[in-house]
Enzyme design. Structure first.
Site, PDB file in Angstrom:
ATOM      1  N   ARG A   1       1.678 -11.707  -7.661  1.00  0.00           N
ATOM      2  CA  ARG A   1       2.254 -10.441  -7.454  1.00  0.00           C
ATOM      3  C   ARG A   1       2.086  -9.779  -6.239  1.00  0.00           C
ATOM      4  O   ARG A   1       3.059  -8.213  -6.395  1.00  0.00           O
ATOM      5  CB  ARG A   1       1.986  -9.487  -8.836  1.00  0.00           C
ATOM      6  CG  ARG A   1       0.193  -9.386  -8.678  1.00  0.00           C
ATOM      7  CD  ARG A   1      -0.585  -8.683  -9.362  1.00  0.00           C
ATOM      8  NE  ARG A   1      -2.005  -8.675  -9.611  1.00  0.00           N
ATOM      9  CZ  ARG A   1      -2.737  -7.176  -9.164  1.00  0.00           C
ATOM     10  NH1 ARG A   1      -2.315  -6.294  -9.230  1.00  0.00           N
ATOM     11  NH2 ARG A   1      -3.868  -7.241  -8.995  1.00  0.00           N
TER      12      ARG A   1
ATOM     13  N   ARG B   1     -13.439   1.693 -12.203  1.00  0.00           N
ATOM     14  CA  ARG B   1     -12.871   0.787 -11.336  1.00  0.00           C
ATOM     15  C   ARG B   1     -14.395   0.753 -10.247  1.00  0.00           C
ATOM     16  O   ARG B   1     -14.338   0.708  -9.617  1.00  0.00           O
ATOM     17  CB  ARG B   1     -11.734   0.439 -10.546  1.00  0.00           C
ATOM     18  CG  ARG B   1     -10.547   0.367 -11.147  1.00  0.00           C
ATOM     19  CD  ARG B   1      -9.421  -0.007 -10.481  1.00  0.00           C
ATOM     20  NE  ARG B   1      -8.245   0.003 -10.965  1.00  0.00           N
ATOM     21  CZ  ARG B   1      -7.327   1.054 -10.818  1.00  0.00           C
ATOM     22  NH1 ARG B   1      -7.339   1.727 -11.253  1.00  0.00           N
ATOM     23  NH2 ARG B   1      -5.756   0.084 -11.941  1.00  0.00           N
TER      24      ARG B   1
ATOM     25  N   CYS C   1      -4.914  -1.322 -19.651  1.00  0.00           N
ATOM     26  CA  CYS C   1      -5.321  -0.713 -18.759  1.00  0.00           C
ATOM     27  C   CYS C   1      -4.699  -0.684 -17.297  1.00  0.00           C
ATOM     28  O   CYS C   1      -4.705  -0.770 -16.324  1.00  0.00           O
ATOM     29  CB  CYS C   1      -6.909  -0.895 -18.219  1.00  0.00           C
ATOM     30  SG  CYS C   1      -8.046  -2.394 -17.728  1.00  0.00           S
TER      31      CYS C   1
ATOM     32  N   HIS D   1       0.510  -1.101   0.251  1.00  0.00           N
ATOM     33  CA  HIS D   1       0.279   0.403  -0.078  1.00  0.00           C
ATOM     34  C   HIS D   1       0.925   1.161  -0.270  1.00  0.00           C
ATOM     35  O   HIS D   1       0.518   2.277  -0.719  1.00  0.00           O
ATOM     36  CB  HIS D   1      -0.978   0.234   1.400  1.00  0.00           C
ATOM     37  CG  HIS D   1      -2.172  -0.941   1.402  1.00  0.00           C
ATOM     38  ND1 HIS D   1      -2.982  -1.839   0.543  1.00  0.00           N
ATOM     39  CD2 HIS D   1      -2.072  -2.414   1.907  1.00  0.00           C
ATOM     40  CE1 HIS D   1      -3.581  -2.599   0.812  1.00  0.00           C
ATOM     41  NE2 HIS D   1      -3.378  -2.881   1.530  1.00  0.00           N
TER      42      HIS D   1
ATOM     43  N   ASN E   1      -1.673  -6.924 -15.000  1.00  0.00           N
ATOM     44  CA  ASN E   1      -1.097  -7.116 -13.898  1.00  0.00           C
ATOM     45  C   ASN E   1      -1.169  -8.459 -13.277  1.00  0.00           C
ATOM     46  O   ASN E   1      -0.987  -9.340 -13.779  1.00  0.00           O
ATOM     47  CB  ASN E   1      -1.469  -6.332 -12.421  1.00  0.00           C
ATOM     48  CG  ASN E   1      -2.004  -4.959 -12.567  1.00  0.00           C
ATOM     49  OD1 ASN E   1      -0.605  -4.277 -13.588  1.00  0.00           O
ATOM     50  ND2 ASN E   1      -2.234  -3.808 -11.853  1.00  0.00           N
ATOM     51  N   ASP E   2      -2.590  -9.112 -13.864  1.00  0.00           N
ATOM     52  CA  ASP E   2      -3.320 -10.298 -13.712  1.00  0.00           C
ATOM     53  C   ASP E   2      -2.545 -11.389 -15.239  1.00  0.00           C
ATOM     54  O   ASP E   2      -2.092 -12.432 -14.536  1.00  0.00           O
ATOM     55  CB  ASP E   2      -5.192 -10.332 -13.156  1.00  0.00           C
ATOM     56  CG  ASP E   2      -5.047 -10.584 -12.478  1.00  0.00           C
ATOM     57  OD1 ASP E   2      -4.281 -10.620 -11.379  1.00  0.00           O
ATOM     58  OD2 ASP E   2      -6.177  -9.866 -11.902  1.00  0.00           O
TER      59      ASP E   2
ATOM     60  N   ARG F   1     -15.960  -0.598 -15.606  1.00  0.00           N
ATOM     61  CA  ARG F   1     -15.963  -2.281 -15.834  1.00  0.00           C
ATOM     62  C   ARG F   1     -17.254  -2.916 -14.343  1.00  0.00           C
ATOM     63  O   ARG F   1     -16.583  -2.347 -13.136  1.00  0.00           O
ATOM     64  CB  ARG F   1     -14.441  -2.391 -14.649  1.00  0.00           C
ATOM     65  CG  ARG F   1     -13.903  -4.359 -14.987  1.00  0.00           C
ATOM     66  CD  ARG F   1     -12.632  -4.186 -14.096  1.00  0.00           C
ATOM     67  NE  ARG F   1     -12.131  -3.491 -12.575  1.00  0.00           N
ATOM     68  CZ  ARG F   1     -10.984  -3.903 -12.728  1.00  0.00           C
ATOM     69  NH1 ARG F   1     -10.125  -4.200 -13.466  1.00  0.00           N
ATOM     70  NH2 ARG F   1     -10.932  -3.551 -11.616  1.00  0.00           N
TER      71      ARG F   1
ATOM     72  N   GLU G   1      -6.886 -11.446 -19.318  1.00  0.00           N
ATOM     73  CA  GLU G   1      -6.502 -10.820 -17.870  1.00  0.00           C
ATOM     74  C   GLU G   1      -5.811 -12.610 -17.855  1.00  0.00           C
ATOM     75  O   GLU G   1      -5.047 -12.867 -17.155  1.00  0.00           O
ATOM     76  CB  GLU G   1      -7.247 -10.379 -15.955  1.00  0.00           C
ATOM     77  CG  GLU G   1      -7.511  -9.213 -16.511  1.00  0.00           C
ATOM     78  CD  GLU G   1      -8.677  -9.302 -15.249  1.00  0.00           C
ATOM     79  OE1 GLU G   1      -8.124  -8.962 -14.246  1.00  0.00           O
ATOM     80  OE2 GLU G   1     -10.072  -9.007 -15.715  1.00  0.00           O
TER      81      GLU G   1
END
Length: 537
Positions: free
Chosen positions: A461, A293, A498, A188, A450-451, A329, A427
């Protein structure tokens, strides 16, 4: 002069004095109490104060770093309200006749050990959150400050680790850089550093004796210099000035086209989590929103958001973007994003579990409620809908059938809606490999790198131990992206990215060579990507 190497989280140069930040963990004394009921009341009052503080932190983070990064404080509030956590504290007070401070500390230790020993990396990460919230409650019980004062002059923060609550409380005008020993590139605090454009390094073996010394953070090379010599100091001051001048020049790119020197055009959109991010989108001159999102509407609520609640948010975004494309999304909940009211339960492998479109297709009424809200809002702007975690053509066919049913319902009651493109996120390797079949059923692809990287490389990840081999530039990932783009274009649809890789300037030229039609990035990366595009031949 001393020189240390770490892993760069955000590129940039910082020059200033070091402030060694110590968490100052509370010394907890254990002692017997006679009035258990009174002690539990003390604890409940401290817990309520902690929740109030976390609510204020959430509101502060919302303004400074956006909805997605602020959400951790809602998670902390939920953890403080967790029945198991509170039962443990109350049990120690009542059955062992111990003071509240000890009961909280003991509970924190037990839960920390429990979470740390779990195989799932998401729950391992929650171990540090347990420590964070427990320290806050103990501080309140002890009458100590829970703030993060770093003094009156700009400094480079050096710490063993930093909790999100600590970084958010710090005065942003006084932050030059972060350097920590612990943490991962997906923590974070790392995300906050990137959002705030603050150079940051992790994995540096720190020493308290550095406090007050002059230092340089080179986020480009991942190097930390302590007590630099005059010549090096002057060299980096010049680099810093050049960096600031480059940042100012980026502002001149506002209103300019995203087009290469050879005339190739590409759309550069922004990723957002909520309406509070819209100011950054407009400020950075994004051509549209490539990823809204919507799950944050669910994460920040204590109930399933109603159709009207969602409609008002989607409508506001559509109106604010004034005809520019807005890609929403659908609900991408599950894995590391949980909401209590859905009762999803814990899973051994949540990243590959019951999440995203799998929930929506299994809970069609939840899905239809969101689709009705989005379609209604499409009458007020240029809205497209994107569906996450697709692995088969059959899923797409089910989605299209449900969308048709919702449109028919709206037609029946005379509610207008606009022309809405339907797209899917790529993804999973499965979706990439059958993208030739999927392209026949949708209007666009958006690649979630990312995925896609995580699943292609079989690497969690969020696991810091795997950071050295987590390679988003892996040729297998890049080849899958190329495959997706080629298959999209064969069927006459567009394809974009994205995921975070879209903002990787070292890959911009290759993405253009691949023929990508769109890159959607965090708002602060829109102008740097535009600059890279315009300088590419």
């Amino acid at each position: 002069m001393q020189q240390y190497s770490g892993k760069s989280i955000f590129k940039g140069i910082a020059i200033g004095k070091i402030y060694f930040y110590s968490k100052g963990e509370q010394q907890v004394k254990r002692h017997k109490i006679e009035d258990a009921a009174g002690e539990i009341t003390r604890y409940n009052n401290a817990k309520e104060q902690a929740i109030n503080e976390l609510t204020k932190l959430y509101e502060k983070a919302l303004k400074e770093v956006g909805e997605g990064n602020a959400e951790i404080f809602n998670v902390h509030i939920m953890m403080l309200e967790d029945e198991d956590y509170n039962d443990s504290v109350n049990n120690i007070v009542e059955n062992q006749s111990m003071n509240a401070e000890y009961a909280v500390a003991r509970t924190a230790d037990n839960f920390y050990e429990m979470f740390s020993n779990m195989e799932d990396e998401y729950f391992k990460a929650r171990a540090f959150d347990i420590k964070d919230i427990s320290e806050r409650v103990i501080s309140i019980l002890n009458g100590a400050s829970t703030g993060s004062d770093i003094g009156n002059e700009p400094v480079i923060i050096v710490a063993n680790d930093l909790a999100p609550s600590e970084t958010v409380q710090m005065d942003k005008d006084k932050l030059l850089a972060f350097v920590t020993e612990l943490g991962s590139s997906n923590s974070h605090t790392a995300i906050l550093a990137r959002t705030m454009n603050i150079p940051a390094l992790i994995g540096v073996k720190i020493e308290e004796s550095w406090n007050g010394k002059m230092a340089i953070v080179d986020g480009y090379t991942g190097t930390f210099y302590i007590d630099p010599e005059e010549e090096m100091l002057n060299e980096y001051k010049a680099k810093k000035e050049e960096e600031e001048n480059s940042r100012k020049l980026l502002q001149d790119l506002k209103g300019k086209e995203n087009v290469t020197l050879s005339g190739q055009k590409i759309n550069i959109y922004a990723n957002i989590g909520n309406v509070t991010d819209l100011a950054a989108v407009l400020q950075n001159d994004a051509s549209g929103i490539g990823l809204f999102r919507s799950e944050f509407l669910y994460l920040e609520s204590d109930h399933l958001p109603t159709e009207e609640e969602q409609f008002q948010v989607y409508k506001q975004v559509a109106e604010t973007m004034a005809g520019k494309k807005v890609i929403i999304r659908t609900l991408d909940i599950g894995a590391d994003k949980q909401v209590d009211y859905l009762n999803l339960g814990k899973e051994d492998n949540p990243a590959m579990g019951y999440r995203a479109i799998r929930i929506c297709l299994n809970e069609p009424e939840i899905f239809k409620t969101q689709l009705r809200a989005i379609l209604r809002a499409s009458a007020f702007g240029n809205i497209s809908i994107m569906f996450p975690m697709i692995i088969s053509v059959n899923e797409v066919l089910q989605i299209k059938k449900i969308v048709a049913e919702v449109k028919a319902e709206l037609d029946t009651v005379g509610i207008e809606y606009g022309e809405v493109e339907l797209g899917i996120m790529i993804e999973t390797p499965a979706a990439a490999i059958i993208s030739d079949l999927l392209a026949k059923e949708v209007d666009f692809f958006s690649i979630g790198t990312n995925d896609l990287t995580q699943y292609t490389l079989a690497i969690d990840r969020q696991n810091a131990k795997l950071d050295p081999i987590y390679d988003a530039h892996h040729e297998a990932v890049l080849r899958l992206i190329q495959m997706v783009v080629d298959n999209a274009h064969k069927e006459g649809i567009w394809a974009g990215i994205c995921g975070e890789l879209g903002a990787d300037l070292s890959l911009t030229k290759r993405f253009l060579e691949m023929g990508l039609d769109e890159l959607s990035v965090s708002p602060t990366f829109v102008l740097p990507v535009r600059k890279e595009v315009r300088e590419t031949k």
